[in-house]
Design an enzyme around this catalytic site. Structure first.
Site, PDB file in Angstrom:
ATOM      1  N   ARG A 255     -13.690   2.853  14.802  1.00 25.53           N
ATOM      2  CA  ARG A 255     -12.273   2.489  14.678  1.00 25.53           C
ATOM      3  C   ARG A 255     -11.466   3.617  15.303  1.00 25.53           C
ATOM      4  O   ARG A 255     -11.548   4.761  14.850  1.00 25.53           O
ATOM      5  CB  ARG A 255     -11.887   2.295  13.206  1.00 25.53           C
ATOM      6  CG  ARG A 255     -10.380   2.275  12.999  1.00 25.53           C
ATOM      7  CD  ARG A 255      -9.975   1.841  11.604  1.00 25.53           C
ATOM      8  NE  ARG A 255     -10.147   0.405  11.439  1.00 25.53           N
ATOM      9  CZ  ARG A 255      -9.578  -0.302  10.456  1.00 25.53           C
ATOM     10  NH1 ARG A 255      -8.808   0.286   9.571  1.00 25.53           N
ATOM     11  NH2 ARG A 255      -9.785  -1.596  10.371  1.00 25.53           N
TER      12      ARG A 255
ATOM     13  N   HIS B 115      -9.044  -6.350  17.235  1.00 25.49           N
ATOM     14  CA  HIS B 115      -9.725  -6.239  15.932  1.00 25.49           C
ATOM     15  C   HIS B 115     -10.653  -7.455  15.766  1.00 25.49           C
ATOM     16  O   HIS B 115     -10.416  -8.330  14.932  1.00 25.49           O
ATOM     17  CB  HIS B 115      -8.672  -6.190  14.822  1.00 25.49           C
ATOM     18  CG  HIS B 115      -9.184  -5.707  13.501  1.00 25.49           C
ATOM     19  ND1 HIS B 115     -10.480  -5.254  13.314  1.00 25.49           N
ATOM     20  CD2 HIS B 115      -8.580  -5.603  12.280  1.00 25.49           C
ATOM     21  CE1 HIS B 115     -10.631  -4.889  12.052  1.00 25.49           C
ATOM     22  NE2 HIS B 115      -9.500  -5.098  11.413  1.00 25.49           N
TER      23      HIS B 115
ATOM     24  N   GLN C 269     -12.274  -8.615  12.279  1.00 28.22           N
ATOM     25  CA  GLN C 269     -11.335  -9.324  11.408  1.00 28.22           C
ATOM     26  C   GLN C 269     -11.274 -10.801  11.795  1.00 28.22           C
ATOM     27  O   GLN C 269     -11.299 -11.685  10.942  1.00 28.22           O
ATOM     28  CB  GLN C 269      -9.950  -8.681  11.518  1.00 28.22           C
ATOM     29  CG  GLN C 269      -8.900  -9.353  10.650  1.00 28.22           C
ATOM     30  CD  GLN C 269      -9.156  -9.167   9.167  1.00 28.22           C
ATOM     31  OE1 GLN C 269      -9.318  -8.048   8.702  1.00 28.22           O
ATOM     32  NE2 GLN C 269      -9.192 -10.249   8.406  1.00 28.22           N
TER      33      GLN C 269
ATOM     34  N   ASP D 106       0.789 -10.147   9.934  1.00 23.50           N
ATOM     35  CA  ASP D 106       0.268  -8.774   9.935  1.00 23.50           C
ATOM     36  C   ASP D 106       1.474  -7.832   9.893  1.00 23.50           C
ATOM     37  O   ASP D 106       2.605  -8.257  10.172  1.00 23.50           O
ATOM     38  CB  ASP D 106      -0.590  -8.524  11.193  1.00 23.50           C
ATOM     39  CG  ASP D 106      -1.264  -7.150  11.180  1.00 23.50           C
ATOM     40  OD1 ASP D 106      -1.379  -6.548  10.097  1.00 23.50           O
ATOM     41  OD2 ASP D 106      -1.686  -6.679  12.262  1.00 23.50           O
TER      42      ASP D 106
ATOM     43  N   CYS E 239      -4.487 -10.071   7.450  1.00 25.99           N
ATOM     44  CA  CYS E 239      -5.682  -9.219   7.527  1.00 25.99           C
ATOM     45  C   CYS E 239      -5.672  -8.137   6.455  1.00 25.99           C
ATOM     46  O   CYS E 239      -6.717  -7.595   6.126  1.00 25.99           O
ATOM     47  CB  CYS E 239      -5.794  -8.608   8.917  1.00 25.99           C
ATOM     48  SG  CYS E 239      -4.330  -7.666   9.396  1.00 25.99           S
TER      49      CYS E 239
ATOM     50  N   ARG F 266     -14.996 -10.464   5.427  1.00 28.46           N
ATOM     51  CA  ARG F 266     -15.315  -9.339   6.317  1.00 28.46           C
ATOM     52  C   ARG F 266     -16.770  -8.907   6.087  1.00 28.46           C
ATOM     53  O   ARG F 266     -17.495  -8.623   7.038  1.00 28.46           O
ATOM     54  CB  ARG F 266     -14.375  -8.151   6.025  1.00 28.46           C
ATOM     55  CG  ARG F 266     -12.917  -8.364   6.396  1.00 28.46           C
ATOM     56  CD  ARG F 266     -12.717  -8.480   7.885  1.00 28.46           C
ATOM     57  NE  ARG F 266     -13.209  -7.315   8.608  1.00 28.46           N
ATOM     58  CZ  ARG F 266     -12.541  -6.162   8.768  1.00 28.46           C
ATOM     59  NH1 ARG F 266     -11.328  -6.041   8.271  1.00 28.46           N
ATOM     60  NH2 ARG F 266     -13.077  -5.161   9.445  1.00 28.46           N
TER      61      ARG F 266
HETATM   62  N1  NVA Z   1      -2.249  -4.266  13.008  1.00 30.60           N
HETATM   63  C1  NVA Z   1      -2.786  -3.500  11.915  1.00 30.60           C
HETATM   64  C2  NVA Z   1      -4.055  -4.106  11.424  1.00 30.60           C
HETATM   65  C3  NVA Z   1      -4.677  -3.387  10.251  1.00 30.60           C
HETATM   66  C4  NVA Z   1      -5.967  -3.984   9.812  1.00 30.60           C
HETATM   67  C5  NVA Z   1      -2.996  -2.061  12.359  1.00 30.60           C
HETATM   68  O1  NVA Z   1      -3.514  -1.856  13.456  1.00 30.60           O
HETATM   69  O2  NVA Z   1      -2.617  -1.159  11.624  1.00 30.60           O
HETATM   70  N1   CP Z   2      -8.044  -5.578   7.651  1.00 30.71           N
HETATM   71  C1   CP Z   2      -8.566  -4.348   7.808  1.00 30.71           C
HETATM   72  O1   CP Z   2      -9.195  -4.022   8.814  1.00 30.71           O
HETATM   73  O2   CP Z   2      -8.395  -3.544   6.737  1.00 30.71           O
HETATM   74  P1   CP Z   2      -8.674  -1.978   6.668  1.00 30.71           P
HETATM   75  O3   CP Z   2      -7.666  -1.291   7.546  1.00 30.71           O
HETATM   76  O4   CP Z   2      -8.522  -1.637   5.223  1.00 30.71           O
HETATM   77  O5   CP Z   2     -10.077  -1.722   7.158  1.00 30.71           O
END
Ligand code: NVA
Ligand code: CP
Length: 316
Positions: free
Chosen positions: A113, A140, A143, A236, A276, A304
């Protein structure tokens, strides 16, 4: 194609974006995720990754991704290693290409990540082991695989022509939903104020995929048009990880792009509401909606675990 054939076809592959997977391969992963979920519910072990190790590199925070990958790997009989980028030499500037080649000598797969999508592409290019994208600024995919599993559970397996309306910032989730939805032949609407439209690079890719699958990708500023008779409403956060400093201006620009009761009324009667997570109640989603009868967000979060176990079991 036999399932065994599909299994060998997926071994060793990276999972950076659903664009790299055929519709048939995605359906295979979803079917496997359902099978694995049933195993968990029946208390039956499914330990197909005994002796395998997965490195988990996190440059951003996580609740769902970290815990579901760690638990998933253990349930598959394997061993997860949490690797904070603060502790890795990578955090002090060791090149990604060196990290990739070194970790390939120890591990059987890496989930990462991070911010820049190109870093994940570079890691994949230099590693000899499968690289799984656990979220970048651009995409992502883990997800969305879980989201597709959830949509199938509530709406049936034929996703063709189903209308999904994503309301809000044209971010990594919007990009990945467009790509995954297009693969499945869905009609994906993204409603955002012009300056927060999804990136045209990913829109073009999704539109190309939709051309082949018979799906549709439609960008609009009109939340009414997007949500009209929608089967799925998706929210989101307005400010993603790394955009915290822009929060005030984003809240202002996106304030009308909220999933609330008024929007639910425009959608199909049996609309499901997805997010998400983590969610900011009162911003992109109203509290009564996330807690309401249409919300499936916790099933979505659970999936997930199952969807990623399908990815791990297939790739590693
Ligand atoms: N768009 C959000 C998704 C988190 C799972 C982010 O990137 O923070
Ligand atoms: N939806 C998601 O990826 O959650 P986290 O940021 O908690 O991993």
């Amino acid at each position: 194609m036999s399932l065994l054939h599909m299994d060998t076809k997926l071994k060793g592959r990276d999972f950076l974006s659903l664009k790299d997977y055929t519709a048939e391969e995605i359906v295979y992963l979803l079917d496997l995720a359902d099978f694995i979920k049933a195993k968990v519910k029946n208390g039956e072990p499914y330990e197909v990754l005994k002796g395998k190790t997965l490195g988990l590199i996190f440059e951003k925070s996580s609740t769902r991704t970290r815990v579901s990958f760690e638990v998933g790997m253990v349930q598959l009989g394997g061993y997860p290693l949490f690797l904070s980028s603060n502790d890795l030499q990578m955090g002090r500037g060791e090149p990604i290409r060196d990290t990739a080649r070194v970790l390939s000598r120890y591990l059987d797969g890496i989930m990462i990540r991070t911010y820049n999508h190109n870093d994940v592409e570079e890691l994949a290019a230099y590693a000899d082991i499968p690289i799984i994208n656990g979220l970048t600024d651009a995409l992502h995919p883990c997800q969305v695989l879980a989201d597709l599993q959830t949509i199938r559970e509530y709406k049936g397996h034929n996703l063709k022509g189903m209308k999904l309306a994503y309301i809000g910032d044209g971010n990594n989730m919007a990009h990945s939903l467009m790509i995954g939805g297009a693969k499945m032949g869905m009609e994906v609407y993204v409603a955002s104020p012009g300056e927060y439209n999804p990136d045209s690079h990913w829109v073009d890719i999704a539109k190309e995929i939709a051309k082949e699958s018979g799906g549709k990708i439609i960008l609009t500023q009109d939340i009414g048009e997007a949500s009209k008779k929608a089967d799925v409403l998706y929210a989101d956060v307005w400010a993603s990880m790394g955009q915290e400093k822009e929060t005030a201006e984003r809240v202002k620009a996106l304030s009308k792009y909220q999933i609330n009761d008024a929007l639910i009324k425009k959608a199909a009667k049996d609309v499901i509401v997805m997010h998400c997570l983590p969610a900011h109640r009162g911003e992109e989603i109203a509290d009564e909606v996330i807690e309401g009868e249409h919300s499936v967000v916790f099933d979505e979060a659970e999936n997930r675990l199952h969807a990623q176990k399908a990815v791990l079991a297939s790739l590693l």
